[in-house]
Motif scaffolding. Structure first.
Motif, mmCIF file in Angstrom:
data_model
loop_
_atom_site.group_PDB
_atom_site.id
_atom_site.type_symbol
_atom_site.label_atom_id
_atom_site.label_comp_id
_atom_site.label_asym_id
_atom_site.label_seq_id
_atom_site.Cartn_x
_atom_site.Cartn_y
_atom_site.Cartn_z
ATOM 1 N N VAL A 168 -3.447 7.043 -5.726
ATOM 2 C CA VAL A 168 -3.065 7.889 -6.852
ATOM 3 C C VAL A 168 -4.175 7.727 -7.883
ATOM 4 O O VAL A 168 -4.411 6.628 -8.374
ATOM 5 C CB VAL A 168 -1.704 7.476 -7.443
ATOM 6 C CG1 VAL A 168 -1.380 8.320 -8.664
ATOM 7 C CG2 VAL A 168 -0.606 7.599 -6.395
ATOM 8 N N CYS A 197 0.647 10.716 -13.957
ATOM 9 C CA CYS A 197 0.068 9.802 -12.968
ATOM 10 C C CYS A 197 1.105 8.775 -12.525
ATOM 11 O O CYS A 197 1.246 8.488 -11.337
ATOM 12 C CB CYS A 197 -1.153 9.096 -13.552
ATOM 13 S SG CYS A 197 -2.489 10.220 -14.018
ATOM 14 N N LEU A 204 3.670 10.482 -10.292
ATOM 15 C CA LEU A 204 3.180 10.721 -8.934
ATOM 16 C C LEU A 204 3.273 9.444 -8.104
ATOM 17 O O LEU A 204 3.682 9.485 -6.944
ATOM 18 C CB LEU A 204 1.737 11.239 -8.954
ATOM 19 C CG LEU A 204 1.103 11.495 -7.589
ATOM 20 C CD1 LEU A 204 1.942 12.464 -6.752
ATOM 21 C CD2 LEU A 204 -0.319 12.007 -7.753
ATOM 22 N N GLU A 205 2.942 8.327 -8.704
ATOM 23 C CA GLU A 205 3.041 7.061 -7.983
ATOM 24 C C GLU A 205 4.488 6.787 -7.576
ATOM 25 O O GLU A 205 4.765 6.416 -6.427
ATOM 26 C CB GLU A 205 2.497 5.920 -8.846
ATOM 27 C CG GLU A 205 2.381 4.617 -8.108
ATOM 28 C CD GLU A 205 1.719 3.526 -8.930
ATOM 29 O OE1 GLU A 205 1.363 2.504 -8.334
ATOM 30 O OE2 GLU A 205 1.577 3.679 -10.163
ATOM 31 N N LYS A 229 -3.299 2.428 -6.983
ATOM 32 C CA LYS A 229 -3.532 3.223 -8.190
ATOM 33 C C LYS A 229 -4.992 3.057 -8.555
ATOM 34 O O LYS A 229 -5.481 1.934 -8.653
ATOM 35 C CB LYS A 229 -2.627 2.708 -9.317
ATOM 36 C CG LYS A 229 -2.784 3.410 -10.632
ATOM 37 C CD LYS A 229 -1.925 4.650 -10.648
ATOM 38 C CE LYS A 229 -1.773 5.226 -12.030
ATOM 39 N NZ LYS A 229 -2.961 5.776 -12.596
ATOM 40 N N PRO A 273 -3.074 14.058 -12.520
ATOM 41 C CA PRO A 273 -3.122 13.117 -11.415
ATOM 42 C C PRO A 273 -3.707 13.769 -10.164
ATOM 43 O O PRO A 273 -3.684 14.991 -10.021
ATOM 44 C CB PRO A 273 -1.659 12.750 -11.206
ATOM 45 C CG PRO A 273 -0.905 13.971 -11.602
ATOM 46 C CD PRO A 273 -1.704 14.535 -12.756
ATOM 47 N N LEU A 331 -3.999 13.081 -5.741
ATOM 48 C CA LEU A 331 -3.465 12.366 -4.584
ATOM 49 C C LEU A 331 -4.517 12.358 -3.482
ATOM 50 O O LEU A 331 -5.027 13.418 -3.110
ATOM 51 C CB LEU A 331 -2.190 13.054 -4.090
ATOM 52 C CG LEU A 331 -1.579 12.527 -2.804
ATOM 53 C CD1 LEU A 331 -1.089 11.095 -2.988
ATOM 54 C CD2 LEU A 331 -0.448 13.428 -2.337
#
Length: 81
Positions: free
Chosen positions: A5, A13, A16-17, A35, A51, A53
């Motif tokens: 991430v 962010c 998303l994690e 991360k 963010p 991926l």
């Protein structure tokens, strides 16, 4: 599977994690999740918006949060390879 991430710590962010961990749990899969907050490393991926991926070294998306189904799709695509 290696999932990264990319982001400097903004709310999206962090979300998303969390979403990644939830998707892995729903799919009953294990993966190495990390991360990446280092700007130089983020730029190395040619990502301009976070963010982002990255799965197995490939940028899957950047600049937005994916829907749950989309995350599942990205993870399953990598499993099929």
């Amino acid at each position: 599977m290696n999932i990264e991430v990319l982001g400097t710590g903004c709310a999206k962010c962090k979300q998303l994690e969390k979403d990644i961990y939830n998707a892995l749990a729903e799919l009953d899969l294990a993966a190495e999740v990390s991360k990446v907050a280092d700007i130089k490393k983020i730029i190395d991926y040619k990502v301009m918006m976070t963010p982002a991926l990255v799965i197995n070294g490939k940028v899957k998306l950047s600049g937005r949060l994916p829907k749950k189904e989309e995350l599942h799709q990205y993870i399953n695509e990598e499993l099929e390879k």
